[in-house]
Design a protein around this motif. Structure first.
Motif, mmCIF file in Angstrom:
data_model
loop_
_atom_site.group_PDB
_atom_site.id
_atom_site.type_symbol
_atom_site.label_atom_id
_atom_site.label_comp_id
_atom_site.label_asym_id
_atom_site.label_seq_id
_atom_site.Cartn_x
_atom_site.Cartn_y
_atom_site.Cartn_z
ATOM 1 N N CYS A 68 0.825 -1.199 0.000
ATOM 2 C CA CYS A 68 0.000 0.000 0.000
ATOM 3 C C CYS A 68 0.863 1.254 0.000
ATOM 4 O O CYS A 68 1.977 1.269 0.494
ATOM 5 N N GLY A 69 0.267 2.290 -0.531
ATOM 6 C CA GLY A 69 0.879 3.613 -0.491
ATOM 7 C C GLY A 69 -0.213 4.641 -0.309
ATOM 8 O O GLY A 69 -1.394 4.301 -0.213
ATOM 9 N N ALA A 70 0.172 5.875 -0.280
ATOM 10 C CA ALA A 70 -0.804 6.949 -0.108
ATOM 11 C C ALA A 70 -1.658 7.082 -1.363
ATOM 12 O O ALA A 70 -1.154 7.047 -2.481
ATOM 13 N N ALA A 71 -2.961 7.223 -1.148
ATOM 14 C CA ALA A 71 -3.896 7.400 -2.264
ATOM 15 C C ALA A 71 -4.055 8.883 -2.554
ATOM 16 O O ALA A 71 -3.842 9.722 -1.676
ATOM 17 N N ASP A 72 -4.414 9.186 -3.784
ATOM 18 C CA ASP A 72 -4.751 10.575 -4.106
ATOM 19 C C ASP A 72 -5.922 10.983 -3.231
ATOM 20 O O ASP A 72 -6.891 10.236 -3.102
ATOM 21 N N GLY A 73 -5.831 12.119 -2.594
ATOM 22 C CA GLY A 73 -6.923 12.578 -1.738
ATOM 23 C C GLY A 73 -6.860 11.992 -0.342
ATOM 24 O O GLY A 73 -7.825 12.064 0.404
ATOM 25 N N GLY A 74 -5.752 11.353 0.025
ATOM 26 C CA GLY A 74 -5.602 10.797 1.372
ATOM 27 C C GLY A 74 -5.985 9.335 1.431
ATOM 28 O O GLY A 74 -6.500 8.760 0.475
ATOM 29 N N GLY A 75 -5.722 8.709 2.544
ATOM 30 C CA GLY A 75 -6.017 7.292 2.717
ATOM 31 C C GLY A 75 -4.935 6.425 2.113
ATOM 32 O O GLY A 75 -3.845 6.882 1.812
ATOM 33 N N LEU A 76 -5.273 5.165 1.932
ATOM 34 C CA LEU A 76 -4.328 4.182 1.409
ATOM 35 C C LEU A 76 -4.843 3.583 0.109
ATOM 36 O O LEU A 76 -6.043 3.497 -0.107
ATOM 37 N N ALA A 77 -3.930 3.136 -0.733
ATOM 38 C CA ALA A 77 -4.298 2.467 -1.985
ATOM 39 C C ALA A 77 -3.311 1.338 -2.241
ATOM 40 O O ALA A 77 -2.163 1.394 -1.805
ATOM 41 N N VAL A 117 -8.761 -4.634 4.257
ATOM 42 C CA VAL A 117 -9.470 -4.913 3.003
ATOM 43 C C VAL A 117 -8.493 -4.873 1.827
ATOM 44 O O VAL A 117 -8.574 -5.699 0.917
ATOM 45 N N LEU A 118 -7.546 -3.945 1.866
ATOM 46 C CA LEU A 118 -6.551 -3.865 0.793
ATOM 47 C C LEU A 118 -5.664 -5.116 0.785
ATOM 48 O O LEU A 118 -5.367 -5.655 -0.286
ATOM 49 N N PHE A 119 -5.260 -5.593 1.960
ATOM 50 C CA PHE A 119 -4.469 -6.820 2.032
ATOM 51 C C PHE A 119 -5.271 -7.988 1.464
ATOM 52 O O PHE A 119 -4.751 -8.810 0.712
ATOM 53 N N GLU A 149 -20.025 -8.768 7.660
ATOM 54 C CA GLU A 149 -21.009 -8.492 6.603
ATOM 55 C C GLU A 149 -20.388 -7.677 5.471
ATOM 56 O O GLU A 149 -20.602 -7.955 4.289
ATOM 57 N N TYR A 150 -19.622 -6.674 5.828
ATOM 58 C CA TYR A 150 -18.959 -5.826 4.839
ATOM 59 C C TYR A 150 -17.994 -6.643 3.984
ATOM 60 O O TYR A 150 -17.967 -6.519 2.754
ATOM 61 N N LEU A 151 -17.200 -7.522 4.620
ATOM 62 C CA LEU A 151 -16.217 -8.318 3.884
ATOM 63 C C LEU A 151 -16.873 -9.340 2.965
ATOM 64 O O LEU A 151 -16.366 -9.599 1.867
ATOM 65 N N VAL A 152 -17.989 -9.900 3.389
ATOM 66 C CA VAL A 152 -18.723 -10.840 2.525
ATOM 67 C C VAL A 152 -19.165 -10.111 1.251
ATOM 68 O O VAL A 152 -19.018 -10.641 0.139
ATOM 69 N N LYS A 153 -19.665 -8.895 1.394
ATOM 70 C CA LYS A 153 -20.098 -8.109 0.222
ATOM 71 C C LYS A 153 -18.913 -7.729 -0.655
ATOM 72 O O LYS A 153 -18.990 -7.790 -1.884
ATOM 73 N N LYS A 154 -17.798 -7.312 -0.026
ATOM 74 C CA LYS A 154 -16.607 -6.947 -0.791
ATOM 75 C C LYS A 154 -16.098 -8.155 -1.585
ATOM 76 O O LYS A 154 -15.785 -8.042 -2.761
ATOM 77 N N PRO A 190 -3.793 -9.749 8.507
ATOM 78 C CA PRO A 190 -3.543 -8.330 8.235
ATOM 79 C C PRO A 190 -3.800 -7.454 9.458
ATOM 80 O O PRO A 190 -4.484 -7.877 10.391
ATOM 81 N N PRO A 191 -3.264 -6.238 9.441
ATOM 82 C CA PRO A 191 -3.657 -5.287 10.487
ATOM 83 C C PRO A 191 -5.173 -5.103 10.421
ATOM 84 O O PRO A 191 -5.768 -5.233 9.344
ATOM 85 N N PHE A 192 -5.809 -4.821 11.556
ATOM 86 C CA PHE A 192 -7.268 -4.710 11.573
ATOM 87 C C PHE A 192 -7.790 -3.458 10.865
ATOM 88 O O PHE A 192 -8.956 -3.382 10.537
ATOM 89 N N GLY A 193 -6.948 -2.481 10.633
ATOM 90 C CA GLY A 193 -7.381 -1.295 9.888
ATOM 91 C C GLY A 193 -8.268 -0.361 10.683
ATOM 92 O O GLY A 193 -9.140 0.299 10.129
ATOM 93 N N THR A 194 -8.055 -0.304 11.994
ATOM 94 C CA THR A 194 -8.885 0.562 12.833
ATOM 95 C C THR A 194 -8.097 1.744 13.390
ATOM 96 O O THR A 194 -8.688 2.658 13.947
#
Length: 138
Positions: A20-29, A62-64, A86-91, A49-53
């Motif tokens: 991962c790296g920095a995404a345009d507009g902040g966050g991770l990509a 989710v990226l991992f 629930e979110y991960l099942v949809k993703k 993976p890290p829990f991302g919290t």
């Protein structure tokens, strides 16, 4: 060290990479060039993976998971907070994967980092298996 202890050097590959790296507009990509280079290179992926919290790494789990799904031709096994199930099942479905919960676990996270406030925290965690929909139908 576990690979040496179990004498499985010829059957297991470890990937240690910056996904991962920095995404345009902040966050991770995801680093899409790396993911493309590694696409379909493994039969199975196992990750914790890290829990991302934590601020600054929101959604990193989710990226991992997305990267592992691209790199594995078969199953992906991963640990995630149960609250995100629930979110991960949809993703996973949106990536063409079936997601099933293999086990519901309690994960004790001891105070390891400066940002941890408690001596230890018990977190509800799911062990997930993701399989490509085409493979899941077989």
């Amino acid at each position: 060290e576990n690979i040496d202890a179990f004498e499985i050097q010829d059957t297991v590959e470890l990937v240690h990479a910056s996904l991962c790296g920095a995404a345009d507009g902040g966050g991770l990509a995801l680093d899409q060039r790396f993911v493309e280079r590694m696409r379909a290179r493994f039969d199975t992926a196992v990750l914790n993976p890290p829990f991302g919290t934590k601020p600054g790494n929101k959604g990193i789990d989710v990226l991992f998971l997305q990267a592992a799904c691209a790199m594995a031709t078969g199953a992906v096994y991963s640990l995630h907070k149960s609250s995100t199930r629930e979110y991960l099942v949809k993703k996973a479905a949106s990536w063409g994967f079936r997601c099933e919960v293999l086990a519901e676990l309690r994960f004790d996270v001891p105070m390891m980092y400066r940002f941890h406030k408690k001596k230890s925290v018990d977190i509800e965690v799911d062990l997930l298996r993701l399989t490509p929909v085409a493979a899941a139908a077989v």
